[in-house]
Design an enzyme around this catalytic site. Structure first.
Site, mmCIF file in Angstrom:
data_model
loop_
_atom_site.group_PDB
_atom_site.id
_atom_site.type_symbol
_atom_site.label_atom_id
_atom_site.label_comp_id
_atom_site.label_asym_id
_atom_site.label_seq_id
_atom_site.Cartn_x
_atom_site.Cartn_y
_atom_site.Cartn_z
ATOM 1 N N ARG B 263 5.556 -12.811 -20.450
ATOM 2 C CA ARG B 263 4.391 -13.067 -21.100
ATOM 3 C C ARG B 263 3.734 -11.817 -21.404
ATOM 4 N NH1 ARG B 263 0.812 -13.210 -16.194
ATOM 5 N NH2 ARG B 263 -0.011 -11.392 -16.920
ATOM 6 N N HIS B 267 -2.412 -13.305 -18.318
ATOM 7 C CA HIS B 267 -2.118 -14.596 -17.903
ATOM 8 C C HIS B 267 -3.186 -15.463 -18.613
ATOM 9 C CE1 HIS B 267 -1.771 -18.033 -15.325
ATOM 10 N NE2 HIS B 267 -2.981 -17.986 -14.955
ATOM 11 N N TYR B 276 -1.780 -4.784 -12.082
ATOM 12 C CA TYR B 276 -0.421 -5.039 -11.573
ATOM 13 C C TYR B 276 0.856 -4.705 -12.555
ATOM 14 C CZ TYR B 276 -1.158 -9.361 -13.980
ATOM 15 O OH TYR B 276 -1.459 -10.415 -15.029
HETATM 16 C C1 LIG Z 1 -1.532 -25.803 -7.147
HETATM 17 C C2 LIG Z 1 -2.186 -24.592 -7.913
HETATM 18 N N1 LIG Z 1 -1.952 -23.495 -7.315
HETATM 19 C C3 LIG Z 1 -2.552 -22.354 -7.918
HETATM 20 C C4 LIG Z 1 -2.862 -22.502 -9.199
HETATM 21 C C5 LIG Z 1 -3.458 -21.075 -9.842
HETATM 22 N N2 LIG Z 1 -2.748 -20.647 -10.804
HETATM 23 C C6 LIG Z 1 -2.811 -20.743 -11.959
HETATM 24 S S1 LIG Z 1 -1.628 -20.365 -13.007
HETATM 25 C C7 LIG Z 1 -0.784 -19.582 -12.008
HETATM 26 C C8 LIG Z 1 0.450 -18.993 -11.946
HETATM 27 C C9 LIG Z 1 1.534 -19.777 -12.662
HETATM 28 O O1 LIG Z 1 2.629 -19.207 -12.836
HETATM 29 P P1 LIG Z 1 3.978 -19.821 -13.815
HETATM 30 O O2 LIG Z 1 4.149 -20.998 -13.051
HETATM 31 O O3 LIG Z 1 4.710 -18.810 -13.674
HETATM 32 O O4 LIG Z 1 3.176 -20.118 -15.056
HETATM 33 P P2 LIG Z 1 2.643 -19.186 -16.112
HETATM 34 O O5 LIG Z 1 1.351 -18.901 -15.793
HETATM 35 O O6 LIG Z 1 3.137 -17.994 -16.080
HETATM 36 O O7 LIG Z 1 2.886 -19.657 -17.686
HETATM 37 C C10 LIG Z 1 -1.439 -19.784 -10.586
HETATM 38 C C11 LIG Z 1 -1.188 -19.264 -9.302
HETATM 39 C C12 LIG Z 1 -2.953 -23.658 -9.960
HETATM 40 N N3 LIG Z 1 -3.277 -23.535 -11.167
HETATM 41 N N4 LIG Z 1 -2.452 -24.733 -9.163
#
Ligand SMILES: Cc1ncc(C[n+]2csc(CCOP(=O)(O)OP(=O)(O)O)c2C)c(N)n1
Ligand SMILES: [Mg+2]
Lengths: 335, 369
Positions: B263, B267, B276
């Protein structure tokens, strides 16, 4: 006395609780280096170490479930749920485990777990980031549910929650995180009991009950009503389970009128509980049927519609007109 | 300390690659036969898709900065993972994605304004899922993996050879839903692909917090064959997805693909990675850029002419212009739509609230208050 945002006031409360008790540990997603998406835990990992401020894997059932185990082992876990709408993967652990263990073990096992939840709307967020799920938890026996509305209360209430031997859901009004006020960090923990409500503004004509993000809106409504010669008494509930009905009842006995407001949808909500309980307690003192000004019974809408979901000053004043018997939007409508 | 019979460091799953970071073909007879048919022309088309996806992403980020969107989750750096996998799909396959798969949506043929509807705060869903066979993107981390599995079970029961693909991140692999989805998919041999874009981050949490071993190594424990592919190599991703689809269509059940990528952006537009992220790490990954390597490869093949480059740029700019125009064309939703579609038929409590609010708005507009 220092001037703090609500977010910083919780941060300083967490810091104090961790200083006071080495068994206090924080668990959550992105709470370490990032300091949480709202920066409520900013700097705590640096100062207390990664063993006490724990960035967890991305799993809410995991966060709550491991907190149960830590509590079994004598710890006081403070869990952060990143946003209101993400609590549901952890719901099973909260309702089936956290809430019941003290009861099932006849008091042998304590669950002094605090679950912090930024909640509510008004920040133009995408879906699942603006919800008000407090009634689910208030409806669950074994959980205490509280919500702060201002920095001073936030600071003391998070410490009270952590010190409490019962599990506490701590709802933080996310759109008020940046509200600043003087906070006296030296106030005693028992300056007010954890379950007690607060008269946020004294008044005589009607009682307006609010909590969390809408306390400020209610105070604004009281100011606006005063311009029209109506004196509103605003009660900040602070605690949703238990509700300090004595304070609400005493107020309604004086004013004879009750309006309750919350962002959560109306049916089967906190407002319904208050309306019913107050009607039971002081029916003959009521001059009008209690009114609820709440979110509608719909999923939280997209950002561009949230102003048509959230109770605001005008909707509250319209309900005040109704309990006051003044002309209002429903006059002569039979609705 | 290792227990008897346990290896301290079992071999890491092999990283599949067909184009290295400099655009050189990496020989892999097993893998390359799956993309034998991909001509230089077609590789050029994949490049074009990636360039357009990147341009759309950059434009949307700009729209957010200009206050036109509430939020945007950039896909910068993940173009090969998204385009390579999405271009392997058939129209009748069904996509269940997270919020970040806007490159996949582009390949499915989504309307430009529909990409932005949700992020502008206009609607809970950008498009009708059946119109492009792609579900409303999922924000609840990991939930869509179960939906993909269920959809695939439906395809299986219907006796068709369509497949479902679930897109999710490295962070998502920690959620219970994802693990339950793998159990269900394995038990019933559902024709589903678990496509995990390991972009190294879940907001501020590095992938090492979710997985001590390569994520691809987890699926075999569920009884699901697994591939670990260079997610910045569009050709390898295409090949891996074709392998998985072939298995799904021929009754072989689910496949797990870990696309190892990065990425490069924040985010979301609300995030501040300087808190971080080590910038050296990002620089390392930028050197493995998914577009640059195809560019180098096409150049070496004499295909990356000025004409080709200008053509791609013109198409990407056109996409960006259409995206921007689409954004501005979105009208604010009508107030009373807040009450619509909660149920499929009227619900009395809600109808009463609707009637009262209609009256209220009329009063407010009538100036009574
Ligand atoms: C159930 C839930 N918990 C927390 C979040 C908050 N949140 C949104 S994106 C994220 C990180 C997701 O990481 P990843 O699965 O690696 O996907 P990426 O964003 O890197 O594409 C978090 C913790 C959420 N959307 N849903
Ligand atoms: Mg990720």
């Amino acid at each position: 006395m220092s001037t703090l945002t609500l977010s910083k006031a919780i941060n300083s409360g967490l810091r104090r609780a961790m200083d006071d008790d080495p068994k206090v540990v924080l668990l959550g997603e992105d709470i370490g280096k990032l300091g949480g998406v709202f920066r409520v835990t900013d700097g705590l990992q640096k100062d207390f170490g990664a063993h006490r401020v724990i960035d967890t894997p991305l799993a809410e059932a995991g966060i709550i479930g491991t907190a149960v185990g830590l509590a079994y082992r004598g710890y006081r876990p403070v869990c952060e749920i990143q946003f209101d709408g993400f609590i549901y993967p952890g719901f099973d652990q909260i309702v089936s485990q956290v809430a019941k263990l003290h009861y099932r073990t006849r008091g042998a096992v304590k669950m002094p777990i605090t679950i912090r939840v930024p909640f509510g709307g008004g920040i133009g967020a995408v879906e699942h980031h603006s919800e008000s799920p407090e009634a689910y938890f208030a409806h669950t026996a074994g959980l205490r549910v509280i919500s702060c509305s201002n920095p001073q209360d936030a600071h003391l209430m998070i410490r009270q929650a952590i010190a409490c031997d019962d599990p506490v859901l701590f709802f933080e009004p996310k759109r008020r995180y940046w509200t600043k006020a003087d906070v006296d960090e030296s106030l005693a923990l028992d300056s007010f009991p954890m379950g007690s409500a607060r008269i946020a503004a004294a008044g005589t004509d009607a009682t307006l009950v609010a909590y969390g993000p809408l306390v400020q809106t209610a105070l604004d409504a009281a100011t606006a009503a005063a311009d029209e010669g109506i004196s509103l008494e605003v009660i900040d509930l602070r605690s949703l389970s238990p509700i300090d009905f004595d304070t609400v009842e005493a107020s309604v006995r004086r004013t004879g009128r009750l309006v309750v407001t919350h962002e959560a949808q109306q049916s089967f909500g906190i407002g319904a509980e208050i309306a019913a309980s107050i009607t039971e307690r002081c029916f003959y003192h009521l001059e009008a049927a209690p009114e609820r000004v709440t979110g509608f019974d719909v999923p939280y809408p997209p950002a561009k519609l949230e102003e048509h979901y959230l109770p605001d000053l005008d909707r509250i004043l319209d309900a005040v007109d109704r309990v006051m018997g003044r002309p209002n939007s429903l006059s002569g409508q039979g609705l | 300390m290792t227990a008897p019979g346990e290896k301290a460091h079992p071999e890491e799953a092999k990283l599949l690659q067909l184009l290295d970071a400099d655009g050189r073909r990496v020989p892999d007879p097993e893998l390359e036969r799956w993309v034998e048919d991909v001509s230089t022309d077609q590789l050029g088309a994949l490049y074009e898709d990636m360039a357009i996806a990147r341009r759309i992403d950059v434009e949307a980020t700009a729209l957010q900065r200009q206050g036109e969107l509430g939020l945007w989750p950039p896909l910068l750096g993940q173009e090969a993972s998204q385009i390579g996998s999405a271009r392997a799909l058939r129209e009748d396959d069904f996509v269940f994605s997270s919020y970040r798969e806007n490159g996949v949506a582009y390949c499915r043929g989504v309307g430009f304004e529909d990409i932005l509807r949700v992020w502008r705060g206009n609607s809970g869903s950008g498009w009708d899922p059946y119109s492009i066979n792609m579900a409303t993107p999922q924000i609840i981390i990991g939930a869509q993996t179960l939906h993909a599995t269920g959809y695939a079970l439906g395809c299986q029961q219907d006796g068709v050879d369509s497949a479902a693909i679930a897109y999710f991140g490295d962070g998502a692999t920690s959620e219970g839903d994802v693990n339950e989805a793998m159990v269900f998919a394995a038990s019933f041999q559902a024709p589903v692909i678990f496509f995990c874009q390991n972009n190294q981050w879940a907001i501020s949490e590095p992938v090492g917090l979710q997985a001590r071993r390569p994520i691809a190594g987890r699926a075999p424990g569920f009884g699901i064959p697994s591939l670990r592919v260079d997610g910045n190599d569009v050709l390898a991703v295409l090949a891996a997805t074709r392998i998985a689809l072939d298995r799904a269509r021929s009754g072989g059940g689910p496949t797990f693909i870990e696309a190892v990528t990065y990425r490069v952006g924040p985010h979301t537009t609300s995030d501040d990675p300087t808190r971080y992220e080590d910038s050296n790490q990002r620089e390392d990954w930028v050197r493995r850029d998914p577009l640059a390597r195809v560019e180098a490869h096409l150049a070496a093949a004499g295909f990356f002419s000025d004409g080709f480059r200008d053509g791609v740029k013109a198409k990407a700019d056109d996409a960006a212009a259409r995206l921007r125009a689409g954004c501005h064309s979105l009208k604010d939703p009508e107030p009373m739509t807040v009450f619509e579609h909660v149920y499929s038929s009227p619900h009395p409590a809600l109808e009463r609230q609707r009637a009262r609010y209609t009256q209220y708005l009329a009063t407010i507009e009538g100036g009574n208050r």
